[in-house]
Design a protein around this motif. Structure first.
Motif, PDB file in Angstrom:
ATOM      1  N   ARG A 182       0.853  -1.194   0.000  1.00  0.00           N
ATOM      2  CA  ARG A 182       0.000   0.000   0.000  1.00  0.00           C
ATOM      3  C   ARG A 182       0.892   1.249   0.000  1.00  0.00           C
ATOM      4  N   SER A 183       0.302   2.382  -0.345  1.00  0.00           N
ATOM      5  CA  SER A 183       1.049   3.634  -0.293  1.00  0.00           C
ATOM      6  C   SER A 183       1.432   3.941   1.156  1.00  0.00           C
ATOM      7  N   LYS A 184       2.702   4.224   1.379  1.00  0.00           N
ATOM      8  CA  LYS A 184       3.139   4.482   2.758  1.00  0.00           C
ATOM      9  C   LYS A 184       4.488   5.180   2.765  1.00  0.00           C
ATOM     10  N   LEU A 185       4.807   5.760   3.911  1.00  0.00           N
ATOM     11  CA  LEU A 185       6.099   6.387   4.145  1.00  0.00           C
ATOM     12  C   LEU A 185       6.598   5.923   5.511  1.00  0.00           C
ATOM     13  N   GLU A 186       7.776   5.339   5.526  1.00  0.00           N
ATOM     14  CA  GLU A 186       8.364   4.841   6.769  1.00  0.00           C
ATOM     15  C   GLU A 186       9.773   5.390   6.924  1.00  0.00           C
ATOM     16  N   ARG A 187      10.140   5.681   8.152  1.00  0.00           N
ATOM     17  CA  ARG A 187      11.499   6.161   8.430  1.00  0.00           C
ATOM     18  C   ARG A 187      12.240   5.135   9.272  1.00  0.00           C
ATOM     19  N   PHE A 188      13.422   4.788   8.817  1.00  0.00           N
ATOM     20  CA  PHE A 188      14.313   3.916   9.564  1.00  0.00           C
ATOM     21  C   PHE A 188      15.595   4.709   9.832  1.00  0.00           C
ATOM     22  N   ASP A 189      15.671   5.281  11.031  1.00  0.00           N
ATOM     23  CA  ASP A 189      16.787   6.174  11.382  1.00  0.00           C
ATOM     24  C   ASP A 189      16.814   7.348  10.404  1.00  0.00           C
ATOM     25  N   ILE A 200      16.958   7.083   7.098  1.00  0.00           N
ATOM     26  CA  ILE A 200      16.594   6.610   5.761  1.00  0.00           C
ATOM     27  C   ILE A 200      15.074   6.538   5.639  1.00  0.00           C
ATOM     28  N   LEU A 201      14.568   7.099   4.564  1.00  0.00           N
ATOM     29  CA  LEU A 201      13.137   7.045   4.282  1.00  0.00           C
ATOM     30  C   LEU A 201      12.852   5.932   3.276  1.00  0.00           C
ATOM     31  N   PHE A 202      11.752   5.214   3.531  1.00  0.00           N
ATOM     32  CA  PHE A 202      11.269   4.230   2.567  1.00  0.00           C
ATOM     33  C   PHE A 202       9.855   4.642   2.177  1.00  0.00           C
ATOM     34  N   ARG A 221      -9.684   2.280 -19.168  1.00  0.00           N
ATOM     35  CA  ARG A 221      -9.460   1.759 -17.829  1.00  0.00           C
ATOM     36  C   ARG A 221      -8.228   2.414 -17.219  1.00  0.00           C
ATOM     37  N   VAL A 222      -8.100   2.289 -15.904  1.00  0.00           N
ATOM     38  CA  VAL A 222      -6.973   2.854 -15.174  1.00  0.00           C
ATOM     39  C   VAL A 222      -6.016   1.725 -14.802  1.00  0.00           C
ATOM     40  N   GLU A 223      -4.748   1.917 -15.112  1.00  0.00           N
ATOM     41  CA  GLU A 223      -3.718   0.939 -14.762  1.00  0.00           C
ATOM     42  C   GLU A 223      -2.910   1.484 -13.586  1.00  0.00           C
ATOM     43  N   PHE A 224      -2.777   0.681 -12.557  1.00  0.00           N
ATOM     44  CA  PHE A 224      -2.050   1.091 -11.358  1.00  0.00           C
ATOM     45  C   PHE A 224      -0.710   0.372 -11.293  1.00  0.00           C
ATOM     46  N   GLY A 225       0.302   1.099 -10.858  1.00  0.00           N
ATOM     47  CA  GLY A 225       1.635   0.536 -10.720  1.00  0.00           C
ATOM     48  C   GLY A 225       2.126   0.643  -9.286  1.00  0.00           C
ATOM     49  N   GLU A 226       3.425   0.493  -9.129  1.00  0.00           N
ATOM     50  CA  GLU A 226       4.015   0.562  -7.798  1.00  0.00           C
ATOM     51  C   GLU A 226       5.439   1.089  -7.928  1.00  0.00           C
ATOM     52  N   LEU A 227       5.779   2.011  -7.060  1.00  0.00           N
ATOM     53  CA  LEU A 227       7.106   2.622  -7.063  1.00  0.00           C
ATOM     54  C   LEU A 227       7.649   2.632  -5.642  1.00  0.00           C
ATOM     55  N   HIS A 228       8.851   2.106  -5.469  1.00  0.00           N
ATOM     56  CA  HIS A 228       9.523   2.123  -4.170  1.00  0.00           C
ATOM     57  C   HIS A 228      10.681   3.110  -4.229  1.00  0.00           C
ATOM     58  N   VAL A 229      10.792   3.924  -3.201  1.00  0.00           N
ATOM     59  CA  VAL A 229      11.850   4.936  -3.162  1.00  0.00           C
ATOM     60  C   VAL A 229      12.572   4.849  -1.818  1.00  0.00           C
ATOM     61  N   PHE A 230      13.891   4.714  -1.891  1.00  0.00           N
ATOM     62  CA  PHE A 230      14.737   4.776  -0.698  1.00  0.00           C
ATOM     63  C   PHE A 230      15.500   6.096  -0.747  1.00  0.00           C
ATOM     64  N   VAL A 281      19.556   8.270  -3.474  1.00  0.00           N
ATOM     65  CA  VAL A 281      18.142   8.057  -3.799  1.00  0.00           C
ATOM     66  C   VAL A 281      18.093   6.824  -4.698  1.00  0.00           C
ATOM     67  N   VAL A 282      17.290   5.843  -4.305  1.00  0.00           N
ATOM     68  CA  VAL A 282      17.131   4.639  -5.102  1.00  0.00           C
ATOM     69  C   VAL A 282      15.645   4.510  -5.451  1.00  0.00           C
ATOM     70  N   THR A 283      15.348   4.445  -6.728  1.00  0.00           N
ATOM     71  CA  THR A 283      13.954   4.261  -7.158  1.00  0.00           C
ATOM     72  C   THR A 283      13.827   2.897  -7.825  1.00  0.00           C
ATOM     73  N   ILE A 284      12.837   2.140  -7.376  1.00  0.00           N
ATOM     74  CA  ILE A 284      12.563   0.818  -7.946  1.00  0.00           C
ATOM     75  C   ILE A 284      11.151   0.855  -8.517  1.00  0.00           C
ATOM     76  N   ARG A 285      11.085   0.849  -9.831  1.00  0.00           N
ATOM     77  CA  ARG A 285       9.808   1.006 -10.523  1.00  0.00           C
ATOM     78  C   ARG A 285       9.304  -0.346 -10.988  1.00  0.00           C
ATOM     79  N   HIS A 286       7.987  -0.589 -10.784  1.00  0.00           N
ATOM     80  CA  HIS A 286       7.382  -1.848 -11.202  1.00  0.00           C
ATOM     81  C   HIS A 286       6.311  -1.632 -12.273  1.00  0.00           C
ATOM     82  N   ALA A 287       6.250  -0.452 -12.846  1.00  0.00           N
ATOM     83  CA  ALA A 287       5.255  -0.162 -13.888  1.00  0.00           C
ATOM     84  C   ALA A 287       5.819   0.933 -14.794  1.00  0.00           C
ATOM     85  N   GLU A 288       5.041   1.256 -15.827  1.00  0.00           N
ATOM     86  CA  GLU A 288       5.515   2.249 -16.793  1.00  0.00           C
ATOM     87  C   GLU A 288       5.454   3.676 -16.250  1.00  0.00           C
TER      88      GLU A 288
END
Length: 338
Positions: free
Chosen positions: A70-77, A79-81, A95-104, A110-117
């Motif tokens: 789910r959409s969220k923001l977490e802090r570990f010391d 570092i933000l996730f 139709r609407v297509e939903f993706g997922e993006l992870h950002v550290f 900054v690390v971005t991990i993209r799972h959609a277009e």
């Protein structure tokens, strides 16, 4: 290739474009600044390598590997996730297509991990590289730009959903039999869209508090305020769409019920009219049966019939036919059968 773009920035300018993660780590150690690593559906070994180098928390790494978060923001010391749910409207399929993006986000990466277009992070990088002053503010500035691009890409989704809702409103009153299914599908997309956008409000507010706590540049506060304002408006539109669709479903149900009632009434009126016709036909058949019965009886020509040689037998038979028919006509007329 899962490594889409990889660069080390110093003072807001691209210093190097390493060809591998190991080269990125070495350049970052040697030159300072921060690394911006963009990946598309990376292998587990690549994610583990980044996690080891930047000391990412194991829970956030597991979330990034498993996906479907789910959409969220977490802090570990320090570092933000961040997990974001981008969306895009596919016009050809409506139709609407939903993706997922992870950002550290850390102090020097900054690390971005993209799972959609979407979102189009190439636009984010181009924008930031064209404004070195903003990029010089560090990884937090990149995170702001990602949020901004994500929210901007929600605008075509809003427009597409709005157009679909307009079409549904026309279809409801045209009596399209497939409109109920389309309302249901569109409602599901709106709910999913709300699940993607509603958490952004809390995430941005938490990010603003973190910026204040960690003395992030005030300029980024103002930029986040602008993004938050857009998110609030998007959520209002989403809530409006959901209410419109709920009302549309109620109106559709009402119209279907009304059409069924009209059809039932029409069938009842038709049945009543047929019943009246049957009454009339039956009445005239009974009236005609009376003289037929008398004529049949006197037409048997038996030898010992008492009225057979009677002088007034013929007029009596005719009178009996007329009287029988008249009596039946009166009875049926009185009972509104004729």
């Amino acid at each position: 290739m899962t490594l889409i773009d990889n660069a080390v920035y110093v003072d807001g300018r691209r210093l190097a474009t390493p060809a591998s993660l190991d080269e990125t780590y070495a350049t970052l150690t040697e030159c300072g600044g921060f690394a911006w690593i963009g990946m598309y559906r990376p292998e587990e070994t690549e994610v583990r390598s980044i996690a080891s180098e930047f000391q990412l928390h194991h829970l956030s790494v597991e979330d990034a590997l498993k996906g479907h978060q789910r959409s969220k923001l977490e802090r570990f010391d320090d570092i933000l996730f961040v997990v974001l749910r981008p969306a895009r409207y596919i016009d050809a399929e409506e139709r609407v297509e939903f993706g997922e993006l992870h950002v550290f986000v850390g102090p020097d990466f900054v690390v971005t991990i993209r799972h959609a277009e979407s979102p189009d992070l190439a636009k984010v990088r181009a924008r930031m590289e064209s404004t070195p002053r903003l990029l010089a503010l560090g990884p937090e500035a990149v995170l702001y730009a990602i949020f901004d691009q994500l929210v901007d890409e929600y605008a075509p989704v809003i427009a597409g959903l709005e157009n679909d809702i307009d079409e549904i409103e026309d279809e409801i009153f045209d009596g399209d039999p497939e409109v109920a299914r389309r309302i249901y599908d569109l409602s599901r997309e709106v709910i999913e869209f709300q699940r993607a956008t509603q958490p952004l409000i809390g995430m941005l507010e938490a990010l603003k508090r973190g910026f204040a706590k960690y003395n992030v540049e005030a300029e980024l506060h103002h930029h986040l305020d602008d993004v938050l304002d857009h998110v609030l408006r998007i959520n209002e539109r989403g809530a409006t769409f959901r209410q419109i669709l709920d009302n549309a479903l109620i109106v559709h149900s009402t119209l279907v019920t009304q059409r069924q009632n009209d059809e039932t009434r029409r069938l009842s009126e038709t049945s009543l009219a047929q019943s009246e016709e049957v009454k009339k036909i039956s009445s005239w058949a009974a009236i005609l049966f009376a003289p037929t019965l008398v004529g049949t009886v006197y037409g048997m020509n038996f030898e010992n019939m008492p009225e057979l040689h009677w002088e007034y037998g013929y007029p009596f038979a005719l009178g009996l036919m007329v009287a029988g028919g008249f009596v039946l006509w009166r009875v049926f007329k009185k009972n509104n059968w004729l």
